[in-house]
Scaffold this motif. Sequence first.
Motif, mmCIF file in Angstrom:
data_model
loop_
_atom_site.group_PDB
_atom_site.id
_atom_site.type_symbol
_atom_site.label_atom_id
_atom_site.label_comp_id
_atom_site.label_asym_id
_atom_site.label_seq_id
_atom_site.Cartn_x
_atom_site.Cartn_y
_atom_site.Cartn_z
ATOM 1 N N ASP A 146 0.803 -1.223 0.000
ATOM 2 C CA ASP A 146 0.000 0.000 0.000
ATOM 3 C C ASP A 146 0.835 1.273 0.000
ATOM 4 O OD1 ASP A 146 -2.464 -1.443 0.123
ATOM 5 O OD2 ASP A 146 -2.128 -1.775 2.270
ATOM 6 N N THR A 147 2.148 1.142 -0.074
ATOM 7 C CA THR A 147 3.013 2.322 -0.134
ATOM 8 C C THR A 147 2.735 3.098 -1.422
ATOM 9 O OG1 THR A 147 4.760 1.229 1.136
ATOM 10 C CG2 THR A 147 5.403 3.129 -0.201
ATOM 11 N N ILE A 294 11.764 -4.090 1.936
ATOM 12 C CA ILE A 294 10.425 -4.639 1.688
ATOM 13 C C ILE A 294 9.862 -5.289 2.938
ATOM 14 C CG2 ILE A 294 9.402 -6.712 0.630
ATOM 15 C CD1 ILE A 294 10.328 -5.759 -2.028
ATOM 16 N N ASP A 295 8.595 -5.009 3.193
ATOM 17 C CA ASP A 295 7.835 -5.730 4.223
ATOM 18 C C ASP A 295 7.174 -6.927 3.538
ATOM 19 O OD1 ASP A 295 6.037 -6.732 6.049
ATOM 20 O OD2 ASP A 295 5.115 -4.807 6.531
ATOM 21 N N PRO A 296 7.633 -8.153 3.810
ATOM 22 C CA PRO A 296 7.118 -9.328 3.110
ATOM 23 C C PRO A 296 5.949 -10.005 3.813
ATOM 24 C CG PRO A 296 8.998 -9.962 4.416
ATOM 25 C CD PRO A 296 8.740 -8.501 4.730
ATOM 26 N N THR A 297 5.274 -9.280 4.696
ATOM 27 C CA THR A 297 4.240 -9.913 5.523
ATOM 28 C C THR A 297 3.162 -10.591 4.685
ATOM 29 O OG1 THR A 297 4.600 -8.317 7.302
ATOM 30 C CG2 THR A 297 2.507 -9.507 7.302
ATOM 31 N N ARG A 298 2.698 -9.920 3.635
ATOM 32 C CA ARG A 298 1.570 -10.462 2.864
ATOM 33 C C ARG A 298 1.915 -11.807 2.223
ATOM 34 N NH1 ARG A 298 -1.536 -6.702 -1.374
ATOM 35 N NH2 ARG A 298 -2.270 -5.835 0.625
ATOM 36 N N ILE A 299 3.031 -11.901 1.535
ATOM 37 C CA ILE A 299 3.362 -13.162 0.870
ATOM 38 C C ILE A 299 3.675 -14.249 1.895
ATOM 39 C CG2 ILE A 299 5.839 -12.655 0.555
ATOM 40 C CD1 ILE A 299 5.583 -14.036 -2.196
ATOM 41 N N ARG A 300 4.211 -13.858 3.039
ATOM 42 C CA ARG A 300 4.503 -14.850 4.082
ATOM 43 C C ARG A 300 3.212 -15.374 4.700
ATOM 44 N NH1 ARG A 300 7.588 -11.907 7.225
ATOM 45 N NH2 ARG A 300 5.979 -11.302 8.711
ATOM 46 N N GLU A 301 2.284 -14.480 5.048
ATOM 47 C CA GLU A 301 1.073 -14.899 5.750
ATOM 48 C C GLU A 301 0.045 -15.528 4.813
ATOM 49 O OE1 GLU A 301 -0.406 -11.653 8.058
ATOM 50 O OE2 GLU A 301 1.227 -11.780 9.538
ATOM 51 N N GLU A 302 -0.084 -15.024 3.586
ATOM 52 C CA GLU A 302 -1.094 -15.548 2.675
ATOM 53 C C GLU A 302 -0.630 -16.794 1.922
ATOM 54 O OE1 GLU A 302 -2.878 -12.747 0.038
ATOM 55 O OE2 GLU A 302 -3.329 -11.292 1.625
ATOM 56 N N LEU A 303 0.658 -16.829 1.557
ATOM 57 C CA LEU A 303 1.140 -17.916 0.699
ATOM 58 C C LEU A 303 2.206 -18.772 1.359
ATOM 59 C CD1 LEU A 303 1.352 -15.996 -2.717
ATOM 60 C CD2 LEU A 303 -0.585 -17.219 -1.726
ATOM 61 N N GLY A 304 2.657 -18.370 2.544
ATOM 62 C CA GLY A 304 3.619 -19.187 3.277
ATOM 63 C C GLY A 304 5.024 -19.162 2.723
ATOM 64 N N TRP A 305 5.384 -18.092 2.002
ATOM 65 C CA TRP A 305 6.711 -18.037 1.389
ATOM 66 C C TRP A 305 7.666 -17.169 2.194
ATOM 67 C CZ3 TRP A 305 10.127 -14.382 -0.390
ATOM 68 C CH2 TRP A 305 11.207 -14.869 -1.136
ATOM 69 N N ARG A 306 8.897 -17.653 2.329
ATOM 70 C CA ARG A 306 10.003 -16.863 2.869
ATOM 71 C C ARG A 306 11.269 -17.208 2.089
ATOM 72 N NH1 ARG A 306 10.278 -15.729 9.257
ATOM 73 N NH2 ARG A 306 11.472 -13.991 8.368
ATOM 74 N N PRO A 307 12.215 -16.295 1.986
ATOM 75 C CA PRO A 307 13.465 -16.629 1.300
ATOM 76 C C PRO A 307 14.222 -17.714 2.046
ATOM 77 C CG PRO A 307 13.661 -14.518 2.429
ATOM 78 C CD PRO A 307 12.212 -14.906 2.501
ATOM 79 N N SER A 308 14.918 -18.556 1.307
ATOM 80 C CA SER A 308 15.649 -19.668 1.922
ATOM 81 C C SER A 308 17.145 -19.398 2.029
ATOM 82 C CB SER A 308 15.426 -20.947 1.112
ATOM 83 O OG SER A 308 16.031 -20.848 -0.173
ATOM 84 N N VAL A 309 17.622 -18.328 1.383
ATOM 85 C CA VAL A 309 19.052 -18.081 1.274
ATOM 86 C C VAL A 309 19.399 -16.742 1.915
ATOM 87 C CG1 VAL A 309 20.986 -17.782 -0.336
ATOM 88 C CG2 VAL A 309 19.151 -19.401 -0.873
ATOM 89 N N THR A 310 20.328 -16.729 2.842
ATOM 90 C CA THR A 310 20.831 -15.465 3.394
ATOM 91 C C THR A 310 21.763 -14.824 2.378
ATOM 92 O OG1 THR A 310 22.811 -16.402 4.410
ATOM 93 C CG2 THR A 310 20.769 -16.463 5.719
ATOM 94 N N VAL A 311 22.021 -13.542 2.560
ATOM 95 C CA VAL A 311 22.875 -12.856 1.603
ATOM 96 C C VAL A 311 24.297 -13.410 1.636
ATOM 97 C CG1 VAL A 311 23.584 -10.922 3.091
ATOM 98 C CG2 VAL A 311 23.401 -10.586 0.624
ATOM 99 N N GLU A 312 24.769 -13.826 2.803
ATOM 100 C CA GLU A 312 26.121 -14.401 2.871
ATOM 101 C C GLU A 312 26.188 -15.722 2.098
ATOM 102 O OE1 GLU A 312 25.735 -11.364 5.834
ATOM 103 O OE2 GLU A 312 24.501 -13.167 5.523
ATOM 104 N N GLU A 313 25.168 -16.571 2.279
ATOM 105 C CA GLU A 313 25.116 -17.836 1.539
ATOM 106 C C GLU A 313 24.992 -17.581 0.038
ATOM 107 O OE1 GLU A 313 22.767 -20.577 4.873
ATOM 108 O OE2 GLU A 313 21.646 -19.383 3.415
ATOM 109 N N GLY A 314 24.105 -16.653 -0.312
ATOM 110 C CA GLY A 314 23.872 -16.371 -1.722
ATOM 111 C C GLY A 314 25.088 -15.781 -2.405
ATOM 112 N N LEU A 315 25.803 -14.893 -1.712
ATOM 113 C CA LEU A 315 27.009 -14.316 -2.310
ATOM 114 C C LEU A 315 28.089 -15.374 -2.493
ATOM 115 C CD1 LEU A 315 27.259 -10.863 -0.502
ATOM 116 C CD2 LEU A 315 26.691 -11.283 -2.904
ATOM 117 N N GLU A 316 28.214 -16.283 -1.545
ATOM 118 C CA GLU A 316 29.188 -17.370 -1.681
ATOM 119 C C GLU A 316 28.863 -18.211 -2.912
ATOM 120 O OE1 GLU A 316 32.369 -19.894 0.253
ATOM 121 O OE2 GLU A 316 31.455 -18.111 1.130
ATOM 122 N N ARG A 317 27.587 -18.575 -3.084
ATOM 123 C CA ARG A 317 27.179 -19.351 -4.260
ATOM 124 C C ARG A 317 27.452 -18.567 -5.550
ATOM 125 N NH1 ARG A 317 21.157 -21.729 -2.813
ATOM 126 N NH2 ARG A 317 21.601 -22.492 -0.696
#
Length: 345
Positions: A146-147, A294-317
Amino acid sequence: MKILITGGAGFIGSAVVRLAVSRGHEVINLDAMTYAACLANVAPVADSPLYSFEQADIRDPSALAEIFARYQPDAVMHLAAESHVDRSIDGPRTFIETNVMGTFNMLEAARDHWNVQGRPETFRFHHISTDEVYGTLGATGQFTEDTPYKPNSPYSASKAGSDHLVRAWHETYGLPIVLTNCSNNYGPYHFPEKLIPVIILNALEGKPLPVYGDGLNVRDWLYVEDHADALLLVLEKGTIGRSYNIGGENERSNLELVRTICDILDRLRPGAAPYADLISFVKDRPGHDARYAIDPTRIREELGWRPSVTVEEGLERTVCWYLENEDWWRPMLGRHGVGERLGKA
């Protein structure tokens, strides 16, 4: 589903193509093959019977009409866009023509297809956008769905315009749409004009590592394969007419990010001196937004999604991928504008 994916030879689009095919969806990859596109991005699925490729430009309505008629898709995932802020500063016209008029053409082609098919309730038009449409944040706060929109670059303004068109086609014509706005993506196959690949590749070449301004601009970093997973989830389970913000829950300043990459390279490919010694602060670009989050509340609460990779893990990959795939990135360095300082107007 049979999914028409635009921009499927680009960075985010190709991640969606690879994941969708791996999950058993039939994919039609529509891409104009401009400077940032590369069919090597989809090579892992190119031989699959579930994959088809069509070289076409979303600015060409007749080509779109023919592709919709031939393939009869169940859904559209619209990712094709000009996306580099610095290029938008130097040449905004292409961004308006592609991101605004191209999206208009896609909406009209999808609406015609949907009407001819008898307006099936299962059809979806998923428009993929950016958090940059919201403008900039101060030291606190987050973007919600709603921003109010307040774009500050020609790129973000063109994406804001396309978002508004998508909403209008739903409200006026009933076209079943979902819309997502994501934070900064990174990961394998990232075209080497964006910050993270620039830092990795410059470091490997012993070149200066350019950091705009004081390096304190903050972004929320989202691993591209996490993003692809979220996009398919929204396509399949998102509420029609609704938008979802997709974030990585990994805020870092540009300088923090660069130093983390340097630390990873120091471990994996040590040089004569620490890579952080190559950091060079350069003149900031015009209108550089201070912070996105970003406030990810909507996708987390409605669809159950959260990121699986931290930035440190993702940068290493990501660093490992670039170290192992020089045959992919080396030819990219010769493409138009790569390695040049753009957006100084």
